[in-house]
Design a protein around this motif. Structure first.
Motif, PDB file in Angstrom:
ATOM      1  N   VAL A  44       7.644-114.246 -20.620  1.00 44.39           N
ATOM      2  CA  VAL A  44       8.595-113.943 -21.693  1.00 44.39           C
ATOM      3  C   VAL A  44       9.475-112.760 -21.317  1.00 44.39           C
ATOM      4  N   VAL A  45      10.787-113.023 -21.301  1.00 44.30           N
ATOM      5  CA  VAL A  45      11.799-111.982 -21.118  1.00 44.30           C
ATOM      6  C   VAL A  45      12.399-111.729 -22.500  1.00 44.30           C
ATOM      7  N   LEU A  46      12.087-110.574 -23.078  1.00 38.52           N
ATOM      8  CA  LEU A  46      12.409-110.293 -24.480  1.00 38.52           C
ATOM      9  C   LEU A  46      13.591-109.350 -24.608  1.00 38.52           C
ATOM     10  N   TYR A  47      14.531-109.711 -25.488  1.00 32.96           N
ATOM     11  CA  TYR A  47      15.547-108.773 -25.949  1.00 32.96           C
ATOM     12  C   TYR A  47      15.374-108.640 -27.451  1.00 32.96           C
ATOM     13  N   ALA A  48      15.240-107.413 -27.947  1.00 32.83           N
ATOM     14  CA  ALA A  48      15.075-107.189 -29.384  1.00 32.83           C
ATOM     15  C   ALA A  48      16.001-106.076 -29.821  1.00 32.83           C
ATOM     16  N   GLY A  49      16.954-106.402 -30.690  1.00 34.97           N
ATOM     17  CA  GLY A  49      17.867-105.373 -31.168  1.00 34.97           C
ATOM     18  C   GLY A  49      19.196-105.944 -31.596  1.00 34.97           C
ATOM     19  N   ASN A  50      20.200-105.100 -31.598  1.00 31.46           N
ATOM     20  CA  ASN A  50      21.525-105.503 -32.032  1.00 31.46           C
ATOM     21  C   ASN A  50      22.170-106.418 -30.986  1.00 31.46           C
ATOM     22  N   ILE A  51      22.663-107.569 -31.438  1.00 29.82           N
ATOM     23  CA  ILE A  51      23.335-108.506 -30.538  1.00 29.82           C
ATOM     24  C   ILE A  51      24.830-108.297 -30.738  1.00 29.82           C
ATOM     25  N   GLY A  52      25.325-107.214 -30.126  1.00 33.81           N
ATOM     26  CA  GLY A  52      26.690-106.784 -30.390  1.00 33.81           C
ATOM     27  C   GLY A  52      27.536-106.688 -29.140  1.00 33.81           C
ATOM     28  N   VAL A  53      28.660-106.003 -29.270  1.00 34.58           N
ATOM     29  CA  VAL A  53      29.652-105.979 -28.199  1.00 34.58           C
ATOM     30  C   VAL A  53      29.213-105.140 -27.013  1.00 34.58           C
ATOM     31  N   THR A 131      27.544 -93.330 -22.682  1.00 35.40           N
ATOM     32  CA  THR A 131      27.520 -92.616 -23.959  1.00 35.40           C
ATOM     33  C   THR A 131      26.410 -93.107 -24.881  1.00 35.40           C
ATOM     34  N   SER A 132      25.499 -93.915 -24.380  1.00 36.85           N
ATOM     35  CA  SER A 132      24.479 -94.498 -25.255  1.00 36.85           C
ATOM     36  C   SER A 132      23.142 -94.579 -24.526  1.00 36.85           C
ATOM     37  N   LEU A 133      22.080 -94.382 -25.294  1.00 38.46           N
ATOM     38  CA  LEU A 133      20.714 -94.582 -24.792  1.00 38.46           C
ATOM     39  C   LEU A 133      19.927 -95.258 -25.915  1.00 38.46           C
ATOM     40  N   PRO A 134      19.780 -96.589 -25.865  1.00 37.08           N
ATOM     41  CA  PRO A 134      19.207 -97.331 -26.997  1.00 37.08           C
ATOM     42  C   PRO A 134      17.779 -96.915 -27.328  1.00 37.08           C
ATOM     43  N   SER A 135      17.478 -96.851 -28.611  1.00 34.51           N
ATOM     44  CA  SER A 135      16.138 -96.470 -29.056  1.00 34.51           C
ATOM     45  C   SER A 135      15.087 -97.482 -28.640  1.00 34.51           C
ATOM     46  N   LYS A 136      15.495 -98.743 -28.414  1.00 34.61           N
ATOM     47  CA  LYS A 136      14.526 -99.745 -27.975  1.00 34.61           C
ATOM     48  C   LYS A 136      13.879 -99.369 -26.647  1.00 34.61           C
ATOM     49  N   THR A 137      14.549 -98.534 -25.861  1.00 30.40           N
ATOM     50  CA  THR A 137      13.979 -98.059 -24.600  1.00 30.40           C
ATOM     51  C   THR A 137      12.617 -97.428 -24.835  1.00 30.40           C
ATOM     52  N   PHE A 138      12.527 -96.587 -25.838  1.00 27.92           N
ATOM     53  CA  PHE A 138      11.323 -95.790 -26.052  1.00 27.92           C
ATOM     54  C   PHE A 138      10.221 -96.605 -26.737  1.00 27.92           C
ATOM     55  N   ASN A 139      10.601 -97.534 -27.598  1.00 28.99           N
ATOM     56  CA  ASN A 139       9.582 -98.404 -28.176  1.00 28.99           C
ATOM     57  C   ASN A 139       8.998 -99.340 -27.125  1.00 28.99           C
ATOM     58  N   THR A 140       9.815 -99.778 -26.180  1.00 32.35           N
ATOM     59  CA  THR A 140       9.294-100.585 -25.072  1.00 32.35           C
ATOM     60  C   THR A 140       8.319 -99.771 -24.239  1.00 32.35           C
ATOM     61  N   GLY A 243      20.295 -85.476 -39.485  1.00 31.79           N
ATOM     62  CA  GLY A 243      20.543 -86.903 -39.420  1.00 31.79           C
ATOM     63  C   GLY A 243      20.421 -87.404 -37.990  1.00 31.79           C
ATOM     64  N   VAL A 244      19.764 -88.533 -37.805  1.00 30.20           N
ATOM     65  CA  VAL A 244      19.592 -89.121 -36.494  1.00 30.20           C
ATOM     66  C   VAL A 244      20.060 -90.557 -36.545  1.00 30.20           C
ATOM     67  N   ALA A 245      21.031 -90.915 -35.710  1.00 35.33           N
ATOM     68  CA  ALA A 245      21.537 -92.289 -35.642  1.00 35.33           C
ATOM     69  C   ALA A 245      20.815 -93.042 -34.539  1.00 35.33           C
ATOM     70  N   ARG A 246      20.311 -94.223 -34.855  1.00 35.48           N
ATOM     71  CA  ARG A 246      19.602 -95.018 -33.857  1.00 35.48           C
ATOM     72  C   ARG A 246      20.125 -96.449 -33.921  1.00 35.48           C
ATOM     73  N   ASP A 247      20.135 -97.101 -32.774  1.00 34.25           N
ATOM     74  CA  ASP A 247      20.586 -98.486 -32.758  1.00 34.25           C
ATOM     75  C   ASP A 247      19.473 -99.397 -33.210  1.00 34.25           C
ATOM     76  N   GLY A 248      19.791-100.676 -33.414  1.00 35.19           N
ATOM     77  CA  GLY A 248      18.792-101.633 -33.836  1.00 35.19           C
ATOM     78  C   GLY A 248      17.743-101.873 -32.769  1.00 35.19           C
ATOM     79  N   ASP A 249      16.530-102.182 -33.202  1.00 36.63           N
ATOM     80  CA  ASP A 249      15.450-102.367 -32.239  1.00 36.63           C
ATOM     81  C   ASP A 249      14.727-103.695 -32.426  1.00 36.63           C
ATOM     82  N   GLY A 250      15.274-104.586 -33.259  1.00 41.25           N
ATOM     83  CA  GLY A 250      14.675-105.900 -33.426  1.00 41.25           C
ATOM     84  C   GLY A 250      13.764-106.030 -34.616  1.00 41.25           C
ATOM     85  N   SER A 251      13.610-104.952 -35.392  1.00 43.49           N
ATOM     86  CA  SER A 251      12.790-105.014 -36.591  1.00 43.49           C
ATOM     87  C   SER A 251      13.697-104.838 -37.801  1.00 43.49           C
ATOM     88  N   GLY A 252      13.221-105.262 -38.979  1.00 44.64           N
ATOM     89  CA  GLY A 252      14.035-105.127 -40.168  1.00 44.64           C
ATOM     90  C   GLY A 252      13.202-104.719 -41.355  1.00 44.64           C
TER      91      GLY A 252
END
Length: 252
Positions: A44-53, A131-140, A243-252
């Protein structure tokens, strides 16, 4: 970026995004998430998070096309975003039975979802990677699964993965290299385990929630002049909070 704009380095404090190692933790790979989605026994090759630009998942779809005859490999994309419909349509048009799209998963299923991966994708296009370091990095990393980072090697994400030895880095717009890397990783289970545990070790040491929150406290205390009494602690989210802004990580 701030240094280039003339902000003095002594006026900056860098505190990383964190994950909670007590919430996201190493779990069995063959679990309820795999069983529910027909992934038992698959690579399984998993991508979890925002499916954006910024996510350059077109590269992943191209890699899936190249690997369509590898019967045991499944690409699982979990999340929502402005690019999802177009990617789903492209996958259907190509007849890619090795790609599965899922909606955001319930928070209580999130640790099992991450554990179900053999390798987790963290992807950034070249424009966003500096300019970005996705939060999903750390949950992985918390899940003890290796990262397959699609990003320029010189980016913050690329440097982190290489320095921590917790995964592999593939440049954007190189789907053939991405496909070849997936095949190589599939055939090296011991290497996958080692990279996964390297990430978990780094997470516990440098990027755990408690450690990073302590850094915030140290920074805020340093800003309070000596002799100023501390106000009573208010609830999280009250006026004056951080305030801390984080990108999506595949959970809701």
């Amino acid at each position: 970026n701030l240094l280039r704009k003339g902000v003095p380095s002594e006026r900056m404090t860098l505190i990383p995004v964190w994950a909670d190692p007590d919430v996201v933790r190493p779990l069995a790979k063959e679990n309820a998430f795999r069983e529910a989605h027909g992934l038992t026994g698959r690579f399984v090759v998993l991508y979890a998070g925002n499916i954006g630009v910024t996510s350059c998942l077109e590269d992943v779809l191209e890699a899936a096309t190249l690997l369509r005859d590898e019967a045991d490999i499944r690409f699982v994309m979990v999340g929502e975003g402005v690019k999802k419909a177009a990617l789903e349509e492209a996958a259907r048009g190509r007849g890619l039975g090795n790609v599965l799209f899922l909606p955001f998963q319930p928070r209580d299923a999130y640790p099992q979802m991450l554990a179900a991966a053999d390798v987790s994708l963290v992807t950034l296009n070249a424009r966003s990677a500096l300019t970005s370091l996705p939060s999903k990095t750390f949950n992985t990393m918390a899940s003890a699964r290796p990262i397959l980072a699609v990003t320029p090697p010189e980016s913050e994400l690329g440097q982190l993965v290489q320095t921590a030895r917790c995964g592999c880095v593939v440049p954007p717009e190189e789907p053939a290299i991405l496909a070849a890397t997936i095949l190589e990783l599939r055939n090296c289970p011991a290497r996958l385990r080692e990279m996964g545990w390297n990430g978990r070790s780094q997470l516990e040491t440098r990027f755990a929630r408690r450690h990073c929150v302590d850094l915030y406290e140290e920074m805020l205390r340093a800003l309070v002049p000596v002799g100023v009494s501390e106000p009573a602690a208010g609830p999280i989210g009250s006026a004056g909070g951080v305030g801390v802004a984080r990108d999506g990580d595949g959970s809701g």
